[in-house]
Design a protein around this motif. Structure first.
Motif, mmCIF file in Angstrom:
data_model
loop_
_atom_site.group_PDB
_atom_site.id
_atom_site.type_symbol
_atom_site.label_atom_id
_atom_site.label_comp_id
_atom_site.label_asym_id
_atom_site.label_seq_id
_atom_site.Cartn_x
_atom_site.Cartn_y
_atom_site.Cartn_z
ATOM 1 N N ALA A 20 115.877 -65.141 30.744
ATOM 2 C CA ALA A 20 115.681 -63.867 30.854
ATOM 3 C C ALA A 20 113.734 -63.690 30.923
ATOM 4 O O ALA A 20 113.314 -63.151 31.497
ATOM 5 N N ILE A 21 113.164 -64.349 30.660
ATOM 6 C CA ILE A 21 111.178 -64.217 30.928
ATOM 7 C C ILE A 21 111.555 -64.283 32.469
ATOM 8 O O ILE A 21 110.320 -63.850 32.398
ATOM 9 N N ARG A 22 112.200 -65.865 31.898
ATOM 10 C CA ARG A 22 112.223 -66.228 34.157
ATOM 11 C C ARG A 22 112.332 -65.246 35.011
ATOM 12 O O ARG A 22 111.247 -64.791 35.686
ATOM 13 N N VAL A 23 113.490 -64.731 34.864
ATOM 14 C CA VAL A 23 114.038 -63.861 35.751
ATOM 15 C C VAL A 23 113.166 -62.333 35.699
ATOM 16 O O VAL A 23 112.768 -61.609 36.807
ATOM 17 N N PHE A 24 112.872 -61.618 34.357
ATOM 18 C CA PHE A 24 111.802 -61.153 34.428
ATOM 19 C C PHE A 24 110.605 -60.616 35.252
ATOM 20 O O PHE A 24 109.688 -60.135 35.290
ATOM 21 N N ALA A 25 109.665 -62.574 34.877
ATOM 22 C CA ALA A 25 108.860 -62.752 36.125
ATOM 23 C C ALA A 25 108.854 -62.351 37.339
ATOM 24 O O ALA A 25 108.110 -62.262 38.006
ATOM 25 N N GLU A 26 110.417 -62.672 37.794
ATOM 26 C CA GLU A 26 110.154 -62.989 39.270
ATOM 27 C C GLU A 26 110.174 -61.246 39.594
ATOM 28 O O GLU A 26 110.077 -61.789 40.778
ATOM 29 N N LYS A 27 111.554 -61.103 39.137
ATOM 30 C CA LYS A 27 111.877 -58.996 39.556
ATOM 31 C C LYS A 27 110.912 -58.559 38.444
ATOM 32 O O LYS A 27 110.998 -58.845 37.851
ATOM 33 N N GLU A 28 110.845 -57.476 38.964
ATOM 34 C CA GLU A 28 110.159 -56.343 38.308
ATOM 35 C C GLU A 28 112.010 -55.863 38.123
ATOM 36 O O GLU A 28 112.932 -56.533 38.100
ATOM 37 N N TYR A 29 111.806 -54.811 36.645
ATOM 38 C CA TYR A 29 112.832 -54.315 36.041
ATOM 39 C C TYR A 29 113.915 -53.918 36.609
ATOM 40 O O TYR A 29 115.168 -54.840 35.996
ATOM 41 N N LYS A 30 113.920 -53.551 37.394
ATOM 42 C CA LYS A 30 114.821 -52.621 37.766
ATOM 43 C C LYS A 30 115.672 -53.972 38.851
ATOM 44 O O LYS A 30 116.542 -53.664 39.141
ATOM 45 N N HIS A 31 114.879 -54.813 39.342
ATOM 46 C CA HIS A 31 115.617 -56.044 40.645
ATOM 47 C C HIS A 31 116.167 -57.339 39.402
ATOM 48 O O HIS A 31 116.814 -57.893 40.273
ATOM 49 N N ALA A 32 115.574 -56.992 38.788
ATOM 50 C CA ALA A 32 115.426 -58.397 37.387
ATOM 51 C C ALA A 32 117.585 -58.345 37.667
ATOM 52 O O ALA A 32 118.100 -57.312 37.092
ATOM 53 N N SER A 33 118.102 -59.593 37.629
ATOM 54 C CA SER A 33 119.296 -59.784 37.802
ATOM 55 C C SER A 33 120.220 -60.603 36.308
ATOM 56 O O SER A 33 119.823 -61.407 35.672
ATOM 57 N N THR A 34 120.847 -59.638 36.195
ATOM 58 C CA THR A 34 121.591 -60.343 34.371
ATOM 59 C C THR A 34 121.750 -61.389 34.876
ATOM 60 O O THR A 34 122.650 -62.577 34.058
ATOM 61 N N ASP A 35 122.953 -61.526 35.908
ATOM 62 C CA ASP A 35 123.495 -62.319 36.491
ATOM 63 C C ASP A 35 122.491 -63.584 36.435
ATOM 64 O O ASP A 35 123.878 -64.615 36.409
ATOM 65 N N ARG A 36 121.331 -63.724 37.300
ATOM 66 C CA ARG A 36 120.699 -64.739 37.188
ATOM 67 C C ARG A 36 120.283 -65.246 35.836
ATOM 68 O O ARG A 36 120.432 -66.562 35.479
ATOM 69 N N MET A 37 120.122 -64.223 34.386
ATOM 70 C CA MET A 37 119.624 -64.451 33.543
ATOM 71 C C MET A 37 121.409 -65.748 32.779
ATOM 72 O O MET A 37 121.063 -66.067 32.053
ATOM 73 N N ALA A 38 122.390 -64.580 32.868
ATOM 74 C CA ALA A 38 123.402 -65.818 32.738
ATOM 75 C C ALA A 38 123.410 -66.819 32.909
ATOM 76 O O ALA A 38 123.734 -68.029 32.335
ATOM 77 N N GLU A 39 123.636 -67.057 34.016
ATOM 78 C CA GLU A 39 123.338 -68.437 34.762
ATOM 79 C C GLU A 39 122.763 -69.389 34.437
ATOM 80 O O GLU A 39 123.255 -70.336 34.182
ATOM 81 N N LEU A 40 121.213 -68.914 34.313
ATOM 82 C CA LEU A 40 119.952 -69.865 34.198
ATOM 83 C C LEU A 40 119.967 -70.329 32.206
ATOM 84 O O LEU A 40 120.098 -71.404 31.860
ATOM 85 N N ALA A 41 121.147 -69.582 30.934
ATOM 86 C CA ALA A 41 121.300 -70.175 30.072
ATOM 87 C C ALA A 41 122.538 -70.279 29.726
ATOM 88 O O ALA A 41 122.811 -71.069 29.056
ATOM 89 N N GLY A 42 123.194 -70.141 31.070
ATOM 90 C CA GLY A 42 124.877 -71.363 30.995
ATOM 91 C C GLY A 42 125.446 -70.984 29.722
ATOM 92 O O GLY A 42 126.201 -71.311 29.261
ATOM 93 N N ILE A 43 125.547 -69.389 29.858
ATOM 94 C CA ILE A 43 126.631 -68.036 29.244
ATOM 95 C C ILE A 43 127.505 -67.456 29.949
ATOM 96 O O ILE A 43 126.260 -66.824 31.272
ATOM 97 N N SER A 44 128.216 -66.594 30.329
ATOM 98 C CA SER A 44 129.011 -66.162 31.377
ATOM 99 C C SER A 44 127.651 -64.237 30.866
ATOM 100 O O SER A 44 127.163 -64.073 29.516
ATOM 101 N N LYS A 45 128.061 -63.927 31.991
ATOM 102 C CA LYS A 45 127.091 -61.879 31.937
ATOM 103 C C LYS A 45 127.984 -61.644 30.735
ATOM 104 O O LYS A 45 127.336 -60.382 30.245
#
Length: 205
Positions: A20-45
């Motif tokens: 989550a830190i990585r995705v929120f650092a790369e994108k502003e809150y509105k555009h931060a993808s929870t799909d990407r967070m789940a992918e990086l964390a190795g879990i489902s959305k």
């Protein structure tokens, strides 16, 4: 936050948090993808939202987690044994630089959080930052000898000046292609020494 998140193994918790830190650092809150967070964390959305009610609760949890991490690392450095205002600031710089070297996304997240304008989280972040600053001064400077300051100088004003100086410089520096954290710290410590000469009594210089 679902209590089941806290029941996860610490390593699993950390993997989700840092994704989550990585995705929120790369994108502003509105555009931060929870799909990407789940992918990086190795879990489902779906599992991500099982642990956290929504993106907002995850975002605020991550913010609180990092602030707590900074505070704990400062306390581990026995800062209460240091009585000089400026040396304490140097300690805080070392803590933050170590965190940034360990994970460059941490500072990106905190910087974006500082200037986040999205209505969903703006007020909560503002309240948290205000509370953090108000609590940080008496908590991090409990044994400081404020008599070193000139009579017409308010230590709180100096504290805020240094805080925003460092914040603003890092915000600009991290965008450079030649970003060098060690050089940033050296610059900041040099400027801090200039300020010290302006606000301390001569006998303490």
């Amino acid at each position: 936050m679902n209590e089941k998140f806290l029941k996860l193994p610490e390593e699993k918790q950390r993997k989700i948090i840092y994704a989550a830190i990585r995705v929120f650092a790369e994108k502003e809150y509105k555009h931060a993808s929870t799909d990407r967070m789940a992918e990086l964390a190795g879990i489902s959305k779906g599992l991500l939202f099982f642990y956290f009610k929504n993106k907002k609760s995850l975002y605020l949890y991550v913010y609180d987690y990092l602030i707590g991490l900074i505070v704990r690392q400062l306390e581990d450095m026995d800062f209460k044994e240091e009585h000089d205002f400026f040396k304490l600031f140097e300690l805080s710089i070392r803590v933050k630089s170590t965190l940034l070297k360990d994970n460059p996304y941490i500072h990106g997240f905190l910087l974006k959080a500082r200037y986040e304008e999205n209505e969903a989280v703006r007020q909560e972040l503002s309240d948290r930052n205000k509370t953090f600053l108000e609590e940080m001064f008496p908590r991090w400077f409990p044994e400081v000898d404020f008599s070193k300051f000139k009579e017409d100088v308010d230590p709180w004003d100096v504290f805020m000046l240094l805080y925003y100086l460092g914040d603003g410089y890092l915000r600009e520096a991290v965008c450079r292609k030649d970003f060098d954290l060690d050089r940033v710290c050296e610059d900041y410590e040099r400027w801090m020494d200039w300020i010290k000469k302006s606000v301390y009594r001569k006998e303490y210089l």
